[in-house]
Design an enzyme around this catalytic site. Structure first.
Site, short mmCIF file in Angstrom:
data_model
loop_
_atom_site.label_atom_id
_atom_site.label_comp_id
_atom_site.label_asym_id
_atom_site.label_seq_id
_atom_site.Cartn_x
_atom_site.Cartn_y
_atom_site.Cartn_z
N GLY A 196 39.87 39.67 50.30
CA GLY A 196 39.22 38.67 49.77
C GLY A 196 38.33 38.82 48.55
N HIS A 197 37.72 40.12 48.36
CA HIS A 197 36.92 40.32 47.20
C HIS A 197 37.18 40.06 45.65
CE1 HIS A 197 37.79 44.79 45.76
NE2 HIS A 197 38.86 44.07 46.28
N HIS A 198 38.56 39.64 45.52
CA HIS A 198 38.99 39.25 44.23
C HIS A 198 38.84 37.75 44.03
CE1 HIS A 198 39.95 43.17 42.72
NE2 HIS A 198 40.97 43.25 43.57
N ALA A 199 38.81 37.01 45.33
CA ALA A 199 38.95 35.54 45.14
C ALA A 199 37.62 34.92 44.69
CB ALA A 199 39.13 35.03 46.56
N ASN A 215 35.62 41.66 41.79
CA ASN A 215 34.92 40.37 40.69
C ASN A 215 34.76 39.19 41.17
OD1 ASN A 215 38.15 40.58 41.14
ND2 ASN A 215 37.80 38.53 40.02
#
Length: 679
Positions: free
Chosen positions: A180-183, A224
């Site tokens: 999930g951390h790029h969403a 991001n």
């Protein structure tokens, strides 16, 4: 508003879960059958303090390409298999999984993004094939099961976080996919659809009393989306250690650079440690933890820690090309476990080598189950990592008092052959005091001995004289001329040490007083990162109390003079506060040559304040803030005799103040108050 399926979207149990796995060609142990529940229903009491989230239903999200994809379903299957093989699942509680609700997702994401992810489940096979180039541009792949898997992945992290935040569990591991951390709030990208960790943090803040959250992202890529979600929010501290390569490594751009520290109210609450190249390993990550992560995290004091646990920096991962071992991940988890009262949630992110991700996740699981990290050999960060950490420290020291760029300065490869300038000059002072005045080194105990050895000297008559002077100072001033401002080469023959106390020491001995000379400038620490070392302030206070109790008080001196210079004056005041009774009884004069440091009185006890006013002499430069009209009258009443010195350079204050210091001390020792000129 709650979705119509919010009360029934749970793992369908062993049969259905196995069916999903077989459909996609992956055999896996069934995830445990659970009872349907909404996110607002607390878990029932249990002896277990660690929870696991897993559902084989998330395996259904898979690439239709015959070449496969790095973000493959086997990632979570292999981790779950390893946990079952070790019987770790029997020591944990199963946290029921359910899909994220729309109101929860909208705490971070736009409604447009929600609609885009929801629409994927209704796409035909041909539409999925036709849209391949579009999703490939976003570094995504989709299938009809993507929507369900993405919602379960996010919902699983939410409920793991809620269980820990509510105190139902101490720690939890959410073994979920897609990651999930790029969403970002407005866009899905980088194998990610919903930002699982960011949404979970917002739900925790909304539904529980926990408000301060640390998100530590050790995925090899910069998160991001997570930073974007909290970029202006001081309630969430986001720290990311990632491969950056000047903004050329995914997700690319400068947002993951070391100067990207947040904005507005959130300035300083985004911390990026951007590796400029591949190949970083345990020593480099541990060094970053020691110097940046743990100091800032401790100062922030989170109420909950969430780890965005990507294992693509692990040795063997071809996308990350780094060398962090399972033991390295274990040590990082162990250190973070000392924060927030042990409340921790681990949420799976990236990691694409199946052996690496499995072994690393297993090592983390062992730590959250209460294990100790394995012993590691000597760890020395490489030159590139040391330089990066130093640059980050310089940037973050603008926002965090606990970060010391000086302590992070990279050592050259000749460090084993070198002697630091401060240590050479301390030894010179020791030799000078010995050869000129026959002064001896004073032994200390414990860590004080380690940090201040060879820096505390006394005259041989310390136990015989009636008058003893305790001089407390820090390092002298080093004046170095540069042969070249470009190369910063020192012109040795024109460089020198200025010892401001040299004339004072000569006067003390000429008067026949004994002297205890205390240099409180510490040696560097080599404390183990697994321990919490004492702060420098604590060490200095300990040293002062030890010297007072074991030397000053045991001497035959009936009159004592305390002299402080520069920042060390603060520790002279600490001594007065902590040994007030004996200080008032035996100290006749307190002399402080403040420089530009702040000035403070002793603790507000009437007898102590009255004694201090009669015994105190303070020398300050003419441009010290204390001489402003609105401050001066108040401070004169608190600090007794105050001398304004026509000098602004700290190094010369002692020299110019010395005549007045001599007169004040002589008057105090003779029992008559000196008629000092206050200006």
């Amino acid at each position: 508003m709650i979705d119509s399926d919010s009360m029934m979207d749970v793992d369908s149990g062993p049969v259905a879960s196995t069916s999903h796995a077989q459909t996609n060609g992956y055999a896996s142990p069934p995830s445990p059958r659970v009872v349907p529940r909404a996110s607002s229903v607390p878990l029932q009491p249990s002896d277990a303090t660690v929870g696991l989230v897993y559902s084989a239903e998330m395996v259904s999200h898979c690439s239709m390409s015959p070449l496969g994809h790095p973000e493959a379903p086997e990632r979570i299957v292999r981790i779950w298999n390893a946990i079952v093989a070790k019987h770790y699942h029997l020591r944990t509680r199963s946290i029921p999984i359910r899909p994220v609700l729309k109101p929860e997702a909208l705490l971070v994401h736009s409604e447009e993004l929600w609609d885009k992810v929801e629409a994927i489940q209704h796409m035909s096979t041909q539409e999925i094939i036709d849209s391949e180039a579009f999703y490939d541009h976003l570094s995504l792949y989709v299938c009809q099961a993507t929507t369900r898997s993405a919602r379960l992945s996010c919902g699983g992290v939410i409920d793991a976080s809620l269980a820990v935040a509510r105190g139902e569990l101490k720690k939890a591991f959410a073994i979920v996919r897609p990651p999930g951390h790029h969403a970002e709030p407005e866009e899905h990208m980088g194998f990610c659809f919903f930002n699982n960790v960011a949404v979970a943090a917002r739900v925790v803040q909304q539904k529980t009393k926990i408000k301060k959250i640390l998100i530590l992202d050790w995925d090899v890529h910069h998160g991001n989306g997570t930073q974007r979600a909290f970029n202006d929010d001081p309630s969430v501290l986001y720290i990311s250690i990632h491969r950056y390569e000047g903004g050329n490594f995914y997700p690319c751009g400068t947002f993951g650079g070391l100067q990207s520290c947040g904005e507005g109210a959130g300035l300083g609450y985004s911390v990026n440690i951007p590796w400029p190249e591949a190949g970083m390993g345990d020593a480099d990550y541990i060094h970053a933890f020691q110097k940046i992560v743990m100091p800032i995290a401790t100062e922030f004091a989170p109420e909950l820690v969430i780890i965005s646990a990507g294992f693509d920096a692990a040795a063997g991962d071809e996308l990350g090309e780094c060398f962090v071992s399972p033991a390295g991940y274990a040590h990082m988890t162990y250190m973070l476990g000392g924060l927030a009262g042990g409340r921790m949630v681990v949420a799976l992110e990236g990691g694409y080598n199946l052996d690496s991700i499995t072994n690393s996740a297993l090592a983390v699981t062992e730590i959250i189950l209460g294990g100790s990290p394995p012993e590691m050999g000597s760890l020395v960060a490489n030159e590139t990592a040391a330089e990066t950490v130093w640059l980050v420290a310089r940037e973050q020291s603008k926002y965090w008092k606990s970060v010391s760029p000086k302590a992070c300065e990279p050592q050259e490869d000749v460090a084993s052959l070198a002697f630091s300038i401060p240590e050479i000059l301390k030894l010179h002072r020791q030799h000078y005091l010995y050869s000129e005045y026959d002064m001896m080194q004073v032994p200390l105990m414990g860590d004080s001995e380690h940090r201040f050895s060879a820096q505390i000297m006394c005259t041989p008559d310390i136990f015989q004289k009636d008058t003893l002077v305790l001089l407390v100072h820090e390092f002298g001033n080093l004046r170095a001329d540069m042969a070249s401002s470009v190369s910063c080469d020192v012109q040795v023959e024109r460089s020198y040490l200025i010892d401001s106390s040299k004339q004072l020491v000569a006067w003390v001995r000429a008067e026949g007083y004994s002297l205890l000379d205390v240099n409180l400038y510490p040696k560097p620490s080599d404390e183990s990162y697994g321990q919490r070392p004492k702060s420098l302030g604590e060490l200095r206070k300990d040293a002062m109390i030890y010297l007072w109790d074991n030397y000053v008080q045991l001497s035959n001196a009936t009159t004592i003079v305390l002299v402080g210079h520069g920042p060390a004056c603060s520790y002279l005041m600490d001594l007065i506060d902590m040994r007030a009774t004996s200080v008032v009884k035996s100290v006749k004069a307190v002399v402080q040559v403040i420089g530009h440091s702040s000035l403070r009185p002793p603790k507000p006890v009437f007898e102590l304040r009255e004694w201090y006013r009669s015994a105190s002499f303070v020398a300050l430069p003419f441009n010290h803030p204390i001489w402003s009209p609105e401050v001066r009258s108040k401070e004169l009443k608190r600090h007794g005799t105050m001398q304004r010195i026509d000098e602004e350079r700290s190094v010369k204050l002692m020299i110019k103040a010395l005549p007045a210091i001599k007169a004040f001390v002589k008057a105090q020792l003779s029992g008559s108050q000196a008629d000092m000129q206050i200006s």
